[in-house]
Each structure stands twice: as structure tokens, then as C-alpha cells.
Design an enzyme around this catalytic site. Structure first.
Site, mmCIF file in Angstrom:
data_model
loop_
_atom_site.group_PDB
_atom_site.id
_atom_site.type_symbol
_atom_site.label_atom_id
_atom_site.label_comp_id
_atom_site.label_asym_id
_atom_site.label_seq_id
_atom_site.Cartn_x
_atom_site.Cartn_y
_atom_site.Cartn_z
ATOM 1 N N SER A 161 0.857 -1.183 0.000
ATOM 2 C CA SER A 161 0.000 0.000 0.000
ATOM 3 C C SER A 161 0.891 1.230 0.000
ATOM 4 O O SER A 161 2.115 1.125 0.041
ATOM 5 C CB SER A 161 -0.895 0.014 1.242
ATOM 6 O OG SER A 161 -0.154 0.424 2.371
ATOM 7 N N TYR A 187 2.315 0.009 10.764
ATOM 8 C CA TYR A 187 1.762 -0.455 9.487
ATOM 9 C C TYR A 187 2.646 -0.007 8.333
ATOM 10 O O TYR A 187 2.961 -0.784 7.429
ATOM 11 C CB TYR A 187 0.340 0.054 9.299
ATOM 12 C CG TYR A 187 -0.240 -0.291 7.946
ATOM 13 C CD1 TYR A 187 -0.498 -1.617 7.605
ATOM 14 C CD2 TYR A 187 -0.487 0.697 7.002
ATOM 15 C CE1 TYR A 187 -1.009 -1.946 6.348
ATOM 16 C CE2 TYR A 187 -1.008 0.377 5.759
ATOM 17 C CZ TYR A 187 -1.262 -0.939 5.429
ATOM 18 O OH TYR A 187 -1.751 -1.269 4.203
#
Length: 190
Positions: A161, A187
Site C-alpha cells: 500500500s 503499518y
């Protein structure tokens, strides 16, 4: 050292669908594995691959949820249990996959967890890094013989991502043992 990206002059763009990208491609006789292939991009990937004729394995932490989410997907789809945060589960998955197929033409590392509260795997590693990065690495290494068996045309695709833009990996403390935990920073480095 950084390398500038260069366009690949593809007719596809960010709004292209999986069905558009795979239109006209015949995958009969090909075997694919999609981790987390029962929601989001993974589900659409499974639909496209199976629709093009591939035998598709879906690696799922929650096989019962995967079975519900994949209901109605046309094609040859098999769900196998895999918890990417658990080394023993990864090893068991690799053996199970090898019992189901002698080769793997396409591996799509798609599964991920995101912005979780601080948790650690059995080794003490931060859960997002352990699952999203280390788990896929271990799993790919364990099933490498199946990819080799498919020959030079085998492909490994690892999704990511834009989360990496949040910052780099803190190699001195990747598991937040000596700094305050932030779920988004964790993350991003995963």
C-alpha cells in the site's frame, strides 16, 4: 540509493478492474495462490484468475469466513488455512499446499493486517511486521520448490500500500521494544 520509477506504458490505469486486465488471457492449466483472497483486492484477484481458468488456492486465516465470502465465485477455488503470524501454521500450510499441487505458477502475496493495537507474535515480533512482511517471506521460502517446479514462467507478486510513505523501517527497533508504539507507523514499516 534510489532508482526512479519509469512508466511501463500499460493500457491500464488505477481504475482498471481485474476483469479488464485479464480479459482474453487463458490460464487453463495454471495454478495460483492468493493470500487473503477472500476480501477486497484479493477477492477480485481470485475471481479474475479463476474466471480465466486457473486453479486457485486461497490462503485464509479464517477459512470459514473465506468460504462464505467466496461463495458464488465461479471456477476451481480451494481454501487452505494459513496464519501468517504463526511460524507453525506457515510450515503446515506449505505441506498442505504441496499435498494439493505439484507446482505453483502464480503467487500473489496479498494478505495483510492494518493499524492494529500493539500485539506480538510468539517470537515477540510486532504483529504487523511479523504478518505482512516476515510471514509472507517465510511462506514464499517454504513453497519455493512449487514455484521452481512451474519453471521459468512462475511469478511472485507482492502487493503493498502507500503506507510505506509514512516512514522507513527503524532497523534499530523494528518491533517497538524501545519506543512508543504507533499503529500507523508500524503499518507503514510493515
Amino acid at each position: 540509493m534510489t532508482t526512479a520509477q519509469a512508466p511501463i506504458n500499460s493500457p491500464f490505469a488505477m481504475r482498471s478492474t481485474a476483469a479488464e486486465v485479464i480479459a482474453g488471457i487463458d490460464l487453463v492449466g495454471k495454478v495460483a495462490l492468493v493470500t487473503g483472497g477472500y476480501s477486497g483486492l484479493g477477492l477480485e484477484t481470485v475471481r479474475a484468475l479463476a474466471g480465466a481458468g486457473a486453479k486457485v488456492f486461497v490462503a485464509a486465516r479464517r477459512p470459514e469466513v473465506a468460504a462464505q465470502d467466496l461463495e458464488g465465485v465461479a471456477g476451481d477455488v480451494t481454501i487452505l488455512k494459513l496464519d501468517l503470524s504463526d511460524r507453525a501454521s506457515i510450515d503446515a500450510f506449505a505441506a498442505d499446499l504441496a499435498a494439493h499441487t505439484a507446482k505453483l505458477d502464480i503467487l500473489i502475496n496479498n494478505a495483510a493486517i492494518m493499524a492494529c493495537p500493539l500485539a506480538r507474535d510468539a517470537r515477540g515480533y510486532e504483529s504487523q511486521f511479523a504478518t505482512n512482511h516476515l510471514g509472507h517471506f517465510q511462506m514464499t521460502a517454504r513453497i519455493w520448490p512449487l514455484l521452481r517446479a512451474a519453471g521459468a514462467g512462475a511469478r511472485v507478486v507482492s502487493l503493498s500500500s502507500i503506507g510505506h510513505a509514512r516512514g522507513g523501517v527503524d532497523l534499530a527497533d523494528p518491533h517497538f521494544e524501545n519506543r512508543e508504539y504507533d499503529k500507523w507507523t508500524a503499518y507503514g514499516q510493515a
